[in-house]
Design a protein around this motif. Structure first.
Motif, PDB file in Angstrom:
ATOM      1  N   CYS A 130     -17.239 -43.398 -12.763  1.00  0.00           N
ATOM      2  CA  CYS A 130     -15.780 -43.285 -12.640  1.00  0.00           C
ATOM      3  C   CYS A 130     -15.178 -44.661 -12.922  1.00  0.00           C
ATOM      4  N   ALA A 184     -10.304 -37.128 -18.183  1.00  0.00           N
ATOM      5  CA  ALA A 184      -9.183 -37.862 -17.599  1.00  0.00           C
ATOM      6  C   ALA A 184      -8.342 -36.928 -16.733  1.00  0.00           C
ATOM      7  N   ALA A 194     -11.288 -46.376 -13.145  1.00  0.00           N
ATOM      8  CA  ALA A 194      -9.917 -45.963 -12.872  1.00  0.00           C
ATOM      9  C   ALA A 194      -9.007 -47.108 -12.448  1.00  0.00           C
ATOM     10  N   ILE A 243      -5.904 -46.787 -10.342  1.00  0.00           N
ATOM     11  CA  ILE A 243      -5.306 -45.688  -9.585  1.00  0.00           C
ATOM     12  C   ILE A 243      -3.984 -46.079  -8.917  1.00  0.00           C
ATOM     13  N   GLU A 258     -12.041 -40.700 -15.660  1.00  0.00           N
ATOM     14  CA  GLU A 258     -10.945 -41.649 -15.537  1.00  0.00           C
ATOM     15  C   GLU A 258      -9.822 -41.000 -14.743  1.00  0.00           C
ATOM     16  N   ILE A 259      -9.333 -41.703 -13.730  1.00  0.00           N
ATOM     17  CA  ILE A 259      -8.269 -41.182 -12.879  1.00  0.00           C
ATOM     18  C   ILE A 259      -6.986 -41.961 -13.164  1.00  0.00           C
ATOM     19  N   GLU A 274      -4.863 -36.573 -14.765  1.00  0.00           N
ATOM     20  CA  GLU A 274      -3.523 -37.161 -14.741  1.00  0.00           C
ATOM     21  C   GLU A 274      -2.537 -36.194 -14.086  1.00  0.00           C
ATOM     22  N   ILE A 325     -13.218 -49.397  -9.868  1.00  0.00           N
ATOM     23  CA  ILE A 325     -11.844 -48.988  -9.578  1.00  0.00           C
ATOM     24  C   ILE A 325     -10.954 -50.195  -9.297  1.00  0.00           C
TER      25      ILE A 325
END
Length: 357
Positions: free
Chosen positions: A121, A79, A123, A125, A58-59, A81, A149
Protein backbone atom coordinates in the motif's frame (compact mmCIF):
# COMPACT_ATOMS: atom_id res chain seq x y z
CA UNK A 1 -20.86 54.84 -5.34
CA UNK A 2 -22.54 52.83 -2.62
CA UNK A 3 -23.37 50.07 -5.07
CA UNK A 4 -19.81 50.04 -6.33
CA UNK A 5 -18.45 49.68 -2.82
CA UNK A 6 -20.78 46.78 -2.08
CA UNK A 7 -19.72 44.97 -5.23
CA UNK A 8 -16.07 45.51 -4.38
CA UNK A 9 -16.62 44.14 -0.90
CA UNK A 10 -18.39 41.09 -2.27
CA UNK A 11 -15.57 40.54 -4.71
CA UNK A 12 -13.04 40.60 -1.85
CA UNK A 13 -15.07 38.10 0.18
CA UNK A 14 -15.50 35.62 -2.66
CA UNK A 15 -13.68 32.41 -1.66
CA UNK A 16 -10.66 31.53 -3.71
CA UNK A 17 -10.47 27.85 -4.67
CA UNK A 18 -7.20 26.18 -5.54
CA UNK A 19 -7.52 24.27 -8.79
CA UNK A 20 -5.50 21.55 -10.47
CA UNK A 21 -4.57 22.54 -14.00
CA UNK A 22 -7.34 25.15 -13.97
CA UNK A 23 -9.90 22.33 -13.51
CA UNK A 24 -10.92 20.51 -10.34
CA UNK A 25 -10.94 22.69 -7.20
CA UNK A 26 -9.36 21.14 -4.10
CA UNK A 27 -11.39 20.78 -0.92
CA UNK A 28 -9.31 21.11 2.25
CA UNK A 29 -12.22 19.79 4.32
CA UNK A 30 -11.71 16.44 2.58
CA UNK A 31 -7.98 16.51 3.25
CA UNK A 32 -7.14 17.08 -0.40
CA UNK A 33 -3.49 18.12 -0.49
CA UNK A 34 -1.87 16.95 -3.72
CA UNK A 35 1.84 16.13 -3.92
CA UNK A 36 3.38 18.55 -6.42
CA UNK A 37 7.11 17.79 -6.00
CA UNK A 38 8.08 15.15 -8.63
CA UNK A 39 11.37 14.33 -6.89
CA UNK A 40 9.50 13.58 -3.66
CA UNK A 41 7.05 11.34 -5.53
CA UNK A 42 9.98 9.41 -7.04
CA UNK A 43 11.62 9.06 -3.60
CA UNK A 44 8.44 7.64 -2.07
CA UNK A 45 8.08 5.08 -4.86
CA UNK A 46 11.76 4.17 -4.59
CA UNK A 47 11.56 3.62 -0.83
CA UNK A 48 8.46 1.46 -1.23
CA UNK A 49 10.54 -1.34 -2.72
CA UNK A 50 7.92 -2.24 -5.33
CA UNK A 51 8.56 -5.35 -7.46
CA UNK A 52 7.36 -5.79 -11.08
CA UNK A 53 5.01 -8.53 -9.84
CA UNK A 54 3.36 -6.39 -7.11
CA UNK A 55 -0.24 -5.26 -6.93
CA UNK A 56 -0.21 -1.82 -5.30
CA UNK A 57 -3.09 -0.30 -3.34
CA UNK A 58 -3.16 3.50 -3.50
CA UNK A 59 -5.51 5.39 -1.19
CA UNK A 60 -6.55 8.91 -2.15
CA UNK A 61 -4.82 9.10 -5.58
CA UNK A 62 -6.18 12.58 -6.26
CA UNK A 63 -5.09 13.72 -9.71
CA UNK A 64 -2.67 10.82 -10.23
CA UNK A 65 0.82 12.25 -9.71
CA UNK A 66 1.83 9.33 -7.48
CA UNK A 67 -0.35 6.88 -9.45
CA UNK A 68 1.65 7.50 -12.63
CA UNK A 69 4.96 6.59 -10.97
CA UNK A 70 3.44 3.52 -9.31
CA UNK A 71 2.16 2.24 -12.65
CA UNK A 72 5.67 2.52 -14.11
CA UNK A 73 7.09 -0.01 -11.63
CA UNK A 74 4.19 -2.22 -10.47
CA UNK A 75 2.22 -5.00 -12.11
CA UNK A 76 -1.01 -3.09 -11.44
CA UNK A 77 -2.49 -0.36 -9.23
CA UNK A 78 -5.83 -0.37 -7.43
CA UNK A 79 -6.73 3.21 -6.48
CA UNK A 80 -9.48 3.98 -3.94
CA UNK A 81 -10.84 7.53 -4.22
CA UNK A 82 -13.83 9.06 -2.41
CA UNK A 83 -14.28 12.19 -4.54
CA UNK A 84 -16.13 11.45 -7.85
CA UNK A 85 -14.53 14.52 -9.46
CA UNK A 86 -11.06 13.11 -8.80
CA UNK A 87 -12.14 9.69 -10.09
CA UNK A 88 -13.22 11.31 -13.35
CA UNK A 89 -9.98 13.29 -13.60
CA UNK A 90 -7.92 10.17 -12.88
CA UNK A 91 -9.69 8.14 -15.59
CA UNK A 92 -9.24 10.99 -18.07
CA UNK A 93 -5.55 11.27 -17.33
CA UNK A 94 -4.76 7.61 -18.05
CA UNK A 95 -7.35 6.88 -20.73
CA UNK A 96 -5.65 5.73 -23.92
CA UNK A 97 -2.22 5.37 -22.28
CA UNK A 98 -0.25 2.10 -21.99
CA UNK A 99 -1.01 2.16 -18.26
CA UNK A 100 -4.80 2.25 -18.50
CA UNK A 101 -5.29 -1.54 -18.54
CA UNK A 102 -3.26 -1.89 -15.32
CA UNK A 103 -5.18 0.72 -13.33
CA UNK A 104 -8.39 -0.04 -11.47
CA UNK A 105 -10.16 2.88 -9.80
CA UNK A 106 -12.64 2.23 -6.99
CA UNK A 107 -14.89 5.11 -6.00
CA UNK A 108 -15.80 4.90 -2.32
CA UNK A 109 -14.84 5.42 1.31
CA UNK A 110 -11.76 3.33 2.04
CA UNK A 111 -12.90 2.87 5.65
CA UNK A 112 -16.19 1.32 4.52
CA UNK A 113 -15.34 -0.58 1.36
CA UNK A 114 -13.87 -4.07 1.22
CA UNK A 115 -10.22 -3.89 0.23
CA UNK A 116 -8.98 -6.13 -2.61
CA UNK A 117 -5.83 -8.22 -2.56
CA UNK A 118 -2.62 -6.17 -2.64
CA UNK A 119 1.08 -6.64 -1.95
CA UNK A 120 1.99 -3.07 -1.00
CA UNK A 121 0.00 0.00 0.00
CA UNK A 122 1.38 3.42 -0.98
CA UNK A 123 -0.71 6.41 0.01
CA UNK A 124 -0.91 10.12 0.68
CA UNK A 125 -4.03 10.02 2.84
CA UNK A 126 -6.42 12.57 4.37
CA UNK A 127 -4.95 12.98 7.85
CA UNK A 128 -8.31 12.72 9.62
CA UNK A 129 -8.53 8.98 8.80
CA UNK A 130 -4.97 8.13 9.90
CA UNK A 131 -5.78 5.98 12.92
CA UNK A 132 -8.76 3.96 11.65
CA UNK A 133 -7.07 3.39 8.29
CA UNK A 134 -3.85 2.15 9.91
CA UNK A 135 -5.71 -0.48 11.91
CA UNK A 136 -7.98 -1.43 9.03
CA UNK A 137 -4.87 -2.19 7.00
CA UNK A 138 -3.32 -4.17 9.84
CA UNK A 139 -6.52 -6.23 10.13
CA UNK A 140 -6.53 -7.00 6.39
CA UNK A 141 -6.20 -10.61 5.20
CA UNK A 142 -4.20 -11.93 3.56
CA UNK A 143 -1.41 -9.89 5.08
CA UNK A 144 0.40 -7.51 2.74
CA UNK A 145 4.18 -7.00 2.62
CA UNK A 146 4.30 -3.37 3.70
CA UNK A 147 2.55 0.00 3.63
CA UNK A 148 4.32 3.29 2.90
CA UNK A 149 2.03 6.09 4.02
CA UNK A 150 2.19 9.87 4.35
CA UNK A 151 0.93 10.97 7.78
CA UNK A 152 0.76 14.23 9.69
CA UNK A 153 4.21 14.47 11.25
CA UNK A 154 3.22 14.26 14.90
CA UNK A 155 0.97 11.27 14.26
CA UNK A 156 3.86 9.61 12.43
CA UNK A 157 6.26 10.29 15.31
CA UNK A 158 3.76 8.75 17.73
CA UNK A 159 3.65 5.62 15.57
CA UNK A 160 7.43 5.18 15.73
CA UNK A 161 7.99 6.43 19.31
CA UNK A 162 9.96 4.21 21.70
CA UNK A 163 9.48 3.66 25.45
CA UNK A 164 10.67 6.77 27.29
CA UNK A 165 9.99 9.12 24.35
CA UNK A 166 7.69 12.05 25.03
CA UNK A 167 5.26 10.96 22.29
CA UNK A 168 5.17 7.29 23.34
CA UNK A 169 1.49 6.45 23.86
CA UNK A 170 -1.20 3.82 23.41
CA UNK A 171 -1.10 4.40 19.65
CA UNK A 172 2.64 3.56 19.64
CA UNK A 173 2.22 0.36 21.67
CA UNK A 174 -0.80 -0.93 19.77
CA UNK A 175 0.72 -0.31 16.34
CA UNK A 176 4.09 -1.80 17.23
CA UNK A 177 2.39 -4.87 18.70
CA UNK A 178 1.02 -5.62 15.23
CA UNK A 179 3.76 -4.25 12.97
CA UNK A 180 7.33 -3.07 12.60
CA UNK A 181 7.19 0.69 12.03
CA UNK A 182 9.97 2.92 10.73
CA UNK A 183 10.26 6.59 9.78
CA UNK A 184 11.42 7.12 6.19
CA UNK A 185 11.49 10.86 5.56
CA UNK A 186 10.14 14.21 6.67
CA UNK A 187 8.05 16.17 4.16
CA UNK A 188 7.62 19.94 4.37
CA UNK A 189 4.17 21.45 3.86
CA UNK A 190 5.28 23.35 0.72
CA UNK A 191 5.53 20.08 -1.20
CA UNK A 192 1.71 20.04 -1.41
CA UNK A 193 -0.90 22.01 -3.28
CA UNK A 194 -2.64 23.56 -1.40
CA UNK A 195 -0.12 23.43 1.48
CA UNK A 196 -1.48 21.96 4.75
CA UNK A 197 -0.96 23.72 8.07
CA UNK A 198 1.51 21.11 9.35
CA UNK A 199 4.52 19.15 8.14
CA UNK A 200 4.24 15.49 7.21
CA UNK A 201 6.28 12.30 7.41
CA UNK A 202 6.40 9.11 5.38
CA UNK A 203 6.28 5.93 7.47
CA UNK A 204 6.85 2.28 6.55
CA UNK A 205 4.59 -0.30 8.24
CA UNK A 206 5.37 -4.03 7.98
CA UNK A 207 2.75 -6.35 9.54
CA UNK A 208 4.09 -8.97 11.91
CA UNK A 209 3.56 -12.56 10.83
CA UNK A 210 1.99 -14.29 12.60
CA UNK A 211 0.09 -11.89 14.84
CA UNK A 212 0.97 -12.21 18.53
CA UNK A 213 -1.23 -14.78 20.35
CA UNK A 214 -3.15 -12.31 22.49
CA UNK A 215 -6.78 -11.25 22.86
CA UNK A 216 -6.80 -7.70 21.55
CA UNK A 217 -9.86 -6.86 23.64
CA UNK A 218 -7.90 -7.82 26.73
CA UNK A 219 -4.82 -5.99 25.48
CA UNK A 220 -6.76 -2.83 24.73
CA UNK A 221 -8.39 -2.89 28.17
CA UNK A 222 -4.99 -3.08 29.86
CA UNK A 223 -3.51 -0.34 27.65
CA UNK A 224 -6.38 2.03 28.39
CA UNK A 225 -5.77 1.69 32.13
CA UNK A 226 -1.99 1.96 31.93
CA UNK A 227 -1.85 4.91 29.53
CA UNK A 228 -4.61 6.89 31.20
CA UNK A 229 -1.75 8.15 33.37
CA UNK A 230 1.33 6.90 31.61
CA UNK A 231 3.81 8.72 33.89
CA UNK A 232 2.33 7.31 37.10
CA UNK A 233 3.51 4.02 38.56
CA UNK A 234 1.38 0.98 37.82
CA UNK A 235 1.06 0.47 41.57
CA UNK A 236 -0.60 3.88 41.85
CA UNK A 237 -2.94 3.22 38.91
CA UNK A 238 -4.08 -0.20 40.14
CA UNK A 239 -4.77 1.08 43.66
CA UNK A 240 -7.57 3.32 42.39
CA UNK A 241 -11.01 2.25 43.56
CA UNK A 242 -12.53 2.68 40.09
CA UNK A 243 -9.90 0.38 38.55
CA UNK A 244 -10.18 -2.25 41.27
CA UNK A 245 -13.99 -2.19 41.10
CA UNK A 246 -13.93 -2.77 37.35
CA UNK A 247 -11.45 -5.63 37.59
CA UNK A 248 -13.25 -7.24 40.52
CA UNK A 249 -16.55 -7.09 38.65
CA UNK A 250 -14.95 -8.86 35.66
CA UNK A 251 -13.34 -11.38 38.01
CA UNK A 252 -16.60 -12.25 39.79
CA UNK A 253 -18.50 -12.50 36.52
CA UNK A 254 -16.01 -14.99 35.09
CA UNK A 255 -16.01 -16.95 38.34
CA UNK A 256 -19.81 -17.12 38.29
CA UNK A 257 -19.87 -18.32 34.70
CA UNK A 258 -17.27 -20.96 35.60
CA UNK A 259 -15.61 -20.76 32.19
CA UNK A 260 -13.78 -23.90 31.20
CA UNK A 261 -10.21 -23.70 30.00
CA UNK A 262 -11.38 -24.56 26.48
CA UNK A 263 -13.98 -21.79 26.45
CA UNK A 264 -11.45 -19.26 27.71
CA UNK A 265 -8.94 -20.22 25.01
CA UNK A 266 -11.68 -19.85 22.40
CA UNK A 267 -12.47 -16.36 23.71
CA UNK A 268 -8.80 -15.35 23.51
CA UNK A 269 -8.26 -16.40 19.89
CA UNK A 270 -6.72 -13.77 17.61
CA UNK A 271 -9.13 -12.40 15.01
CA UNK A 272 -9.23 -9.51 12.57
CA UNK A 273 -12.34 -8.23 14.36
CA UNK A 274 -10.30 -7.92 17.57
CA UNK A 275 -7.67 -5.83 15.79
CA UNK A 276 -10.36 -3.27 14.95
CA UNK A 277 -10.76 -2.65 18.69
CA UNK A 278 -7.38 -0.91 18.68
CA UNK A 279 -8.49 1.73 16.18
CA UNK A 280 -10.19 3.95 18.75
CA UNK A 281 -7.27 6.30 19.34
CA UNK A 282 -8.84 9.74 19.62
CA UNK A 283 -7.52 10.59 23.07
CA UNK A 284 -3.98 9.65 22.03
CA UNK A 285 -3.82 12.31 19.32
CA UNK A 286 -3.69 15.45 21.48
CA UNK A 287 -0.95 17.73 20.17
CA UNK A 288 -0.10 19.69 23.31
CA UNK A 289 3.41 19.16 24.62
CA UNK A 290 2.29 19.28 28.23
CA UNK A 291 -0.81 17.12 27.86
CA UNK A 292 0.53 14.33 30.09
CA UNK A 293 1.35 16.67 32.95
CA UNK A 294 -2.08 18.30 32.66
CA UNK A 295 -3.82 14.92 32.67
CA UNK A 296 -1.89 13.89 35.78
CA UNK A 297 -2.97 17.04 37.61
CA UNK A 298 -6.61 16.45 36.70
CA UNK A 299 -6.43 12.81 37.70
CA UNK A 300 -4.94 13.68 41.07
CA UNK A 301 -8.08 15.69 41.90
CA UNK A 302 -10.23 12.79 40.75
CA UNK A 303 -8.31 10.34 42.93
CA UNK A 304 -8.82 12.48 46.02
CA UNK A 305 -12.38 13.68 45.60
CA UNK A 306 -14.13 11.01 43.60
CA UNK A 307 -12.25 7.76 43.18
CA UNK A 308 -10.61 7.06 46.51
CA UNK A 309 -8.97 3.73 47.27
CA UNK A 310 -10.13 0.30 48.33
CA UNK A 311 -9.42 -0.47 51.97
CA UNK A 312 -6.13 -2.10 52.80
CA UNK A 313 -7.97 -5.24 53.90
CA UNK A 314 -9.40 -5.93 50.48
CA UNK A 315 -8.35 -9.42 49.42
CA UNK A 316 -8.91 -8.63 45.74
CA UNK A 317 -6.71 -5.56 46.01
CA UNK A 318 -4.00 -7.75 47.53
CA UNK A 319 -4.44 -10.16 44.62
CA UNK A 320 -3.96 -7.38 42.06
CA UNK A 321 -0.98 -5.82 43.80
CA UNK A 322 0.49 -9.30 44.23
CA UNK A 323 0.51 -9.69 40.44
CA UNK A 324 2.37 -6.38 40.09
CA UNK A 325 4.94 -7.42 42.69
CA UNK A 326 5.34 -10.81 41.08
CA UNK A 327 6.53 -9.23 37.85
CA UNK A 328 8.30 -6.33 39.59
CA UNK A 329 5.85 -3.92 37.89
CA UNK A 330 4.55 -1.95 40.88
CA UNK A 331 7.09 0.88 40.60
CA UNK A 332 7.28 0.90 36.81
CA UNK A 333 5.54 3.36 34.50
CA UNK A 334 3.67 2.63 31.28
CA UNK A 335 5.67 5.37 29.52
CA UNK A 336 8.79 3.20 29.78
CA UNK A 337 7.43 -0.31 29.20
CA UNK A 338 7.87 -2.28 25.97
CA UNK A 339 5.36 -4.53 24.19
CA UNK A 340 7.09 -7.54 25.76
CA UNK A 341 6.64 -6.03 29.23
CA UNK A 342 2.93 -5.45 28.63
CA UNK A 343 2.45 -8.95 27.22
CA UNK A 344 4.12 -10.36 30.32
CA UNK A 345 1.93 -8.23 32.61
CA UNK A 346 -1.25 -9.24 30.80
CA UNK A 347 -0.27 -12.90 31.03
CA UNK A 348 0.33 -12.61 34.79
CA UNK A 349 -3.07 -11.00 35.35
CA UNK A 350 -4.89 -13.54 33.21
CA UNK A 351 -3.25 -16.46 35.03
CA UNK A 352 -4.82 -15.11 38.23
CA UNK A 353 -8.21 -14.89 36.56
CA UNK A 354 -8.07 -11.08 36.28
CA UNK A 355 -9.37 -9.79 32.96
CA UNK A 356 -9.78 -6.40 31.30
CA UNK A 357 -12.74 -6.94 28.97
Amino acid sequence: MAGGKIEKKRHQQAPQQQRWGGGVPFEKSKGQHILKNPKLVETIVQKSGIKPTDVVLEIGPGTGNLTKKLLEVAKSVVAVELDPRMVLELNRRFQGTPHSSRLKVIQGDVLKCELPYFDICVANIPYQISSPLTFKLLAHHPAFRCAVIMFQREFAMRLVANPGDNLYCRLSVNTQLLARVSHLLKVGRNNFRPPPKVDSSVVRIEPRRPLPPVSFKEWDGLMRLCFNRKNKTLGSIFRQKSVLSLLEKNYKTLQALQLTRKEQMEEDKVSSEDVAVLANMVEDLGMGNNSDEKDDEEMEVEDTDMVGEVSEGSSFKDKVLGVLRQGDFAEKRAAKLTQVDFLCLLSLFNKEGIHFS
